[in-house]
Scaffold this motif. Structure first.
Motif, PDB file in Angstrom:
ATOM      1  N   THR A  75       0.705  -1.171   0.094  1.00  0.00           N
ATOM      2  CA  THR A  75       0.084   0.017  -0.004  1.00  0.00           C
ATOM      3  C   THR A  75       0.998   1.096   0.122  1.00  0.00           C
ATOM      4  O   THR A  75       0.419   2.303  -0.513  1.00  0.00           O
ATOM      5  N   ASP A 154      -6.402  -2.382  -4.582  1.00  0.00           N
ATOM      6  CA  ASP A 154      -5.524  -2.793  -3.376  1.00  0.00           C
ATOM      7  C   ASP A 154      -6.249  -3.819  -2.655  1.00  0.00           C
ATOM      8  O   ASP A 154      -7.600  -3.660  -2.604  1.00  0.00           O
ATOM      9  N   GLU A 155      -5.820  -4.467  -1.773  1.00  0.00           N
ATOM     10  CA  GLU A 155      -6.373  -5.685  -1.027  1.00  0.00           C
ATOM     11  C   GLU A 155      -7.344  -6.538  -1.936  1.00  0.00           C
ATOM     12  O   GLU A 155      -8.274  -7.129  -1.410  1.00  0.00           O
TER      13      GLU A 155
HETATM   14 MG   LIG Z   1      -2.082  -2.997   2.295  1.00  0.00          MG
END
Ligand SMILES: [Mg+2]
Ligand SMILES: Nc1ncnc2c1ncn2[C@@H]1O[C@H](COP(=O)(O)OP(=O)(O)O)[C@@H](O)[C@H]1O
Length: 310
Positions: A75, A154-155
């Motif tokens: 991230t 993301d994720e």
């Molecule tokens: Mg992350």
């Protein structure tokens, strides 16, 4: 307080030397603040992202998966890339161009939530009443109007929280958006994200994968520790370059980036509090070293056992 003269704090990088003269409280606050440190792997990922951004639009754009354990800095890399490519107002056409859009995967891979999340990333309101189809069209239109050239999710491993059917729908949705935009798609997540993406053969074929490896006892770790020694506002030179320190660091962190940063920060804060003003291999044995992560307790336990045996 005397002024800092030439040659003072020569162990610190010039740009950071004045920090060493600050009060203890100020230095501790600085150590705890957020900063970006360019690691070799982060640099390689950023270079790949830059490369994707300049890719001319075509059918079947290449895609990138950045994967690795939690806390390896995925991230953080995405945020750094976003800072390098912020939205810019284009006076000629009167719109704010957003070259890169980065969204987080919603807690469940529900198609509606995916569009909702994307809209909020693009700072657009989500019409509550709208059908999923309507939301999808709104996303499509907006991504084009804003000139988005790279879409980051993301994720991505969170998609596994969905049913098999939800996962299929989600993968279709992102494939559609990427095809429609003719822009590269970048996904980030844990190793599970990779497995999840592999379940879609069409996507699997287009994704190049970059694994963020845990730190090992090698040149890269040595360089990281040396660059940390050059930033920390400690008044005496630390001994972060020794093999013994590298071994201790790996022992306590299992080579996970976030743990290494937190460990070194704790050591630095302890060095200020104890007035030792430097980190050495002995610092790791300090009895009142406050380790911030549960994951680091293994070593605390061995230490407790050791002191109990004494
Ligand atoms: Mg992350
Ligand atoms: N390149 C970096 N520079 C500075 N701090 C970093 C860096 N990479 C990771 N960190 C630290 O580790 C923490 C976790 O990183 P993060 O990107 O959230 O990991 P991931 O997304 O892989 O789980 C960050 O909040 C930051 O404190």
């Amino acid at each position: 307080m005397s002024a800092i003269g030439e040659g003072d704090y020569a162990h610190i990088l010039p740009a950071y030397r004045t920090k060493a003269a600050l009060s203890d409280a100020e230095r501790i606050a600085w150590i705890r603040s957020d900063r970006w440190i360019e690691t070799a792997q982060a640099k390689a990922v950023l270079a790949r992202l830059e490369d994707l951004l300049t890719y001319p639009p075509r059918d079947r754009m290449p895609c990138l998966l950045i994967y690795g354990d939690t806390g390896m800095g995925k991230t953080k890399i995405i945020r750094k890339f976003l800072r390098a490519h912020p939205p810019r107002f284009d006076g000629k056409i009167g719109v704010t161009a957003t070259p890169v859009a980065a969204m987080q995967m919603p807690a469940e891979p529900i198609e509606r939530d995916v569009y909702g999340e994307l809209l909020s990333t693009l700072q657009a309101p989500t019409p509550v009443e709208a059908t999923t189809h309507r939301l999808k069209e709104t996303c499509r239109g907006l991504l084009k109007t804003l000139g988005v050239r790279l879409l980051i999710i993301d994720e991505v491993h969170a998609m596994l929280a969905g049913t098999f059917r939800q996962q299929r729908i989600f993968l279709n949705a992102i494939r559609f958006l990427a095809n429609d935009l003719r822009a590269p798609l970048v996904c980030a997540g844990t190793d599970l994200a990779r497995q999840a993406l592999l379940t879609d053969p069409q996507l699997a074929e287009r994704f190049e994968a970059f694994h963020l490896d845990r730190w090992r006892n090698d040149r890269h770790l040595a360089e990281l520790l040396i660059s940390l020694a050059g930033l920390l506002p400690l008044r005496r030179p630390s001994m972060l370059h020794t093999a013994e320190v590298r071994r201790r660091v790996l022992d306590m962190t299992d080579g996970v980036t976030v743990r290494i940063f937190r460990l070194v920060e704790s050591l630095a804060i302890e060095a200020i509090r104890s007035q030792e003003e430097r980190i050495t291999a002995q610092s790791f044995d300090a009895p009142d070293l406050v380790l911030p992560l549960v994951a680091m307790t293994r070593n605390v336990e061995t230490r407790l056992m050791r002191s109990a045996g004494r």
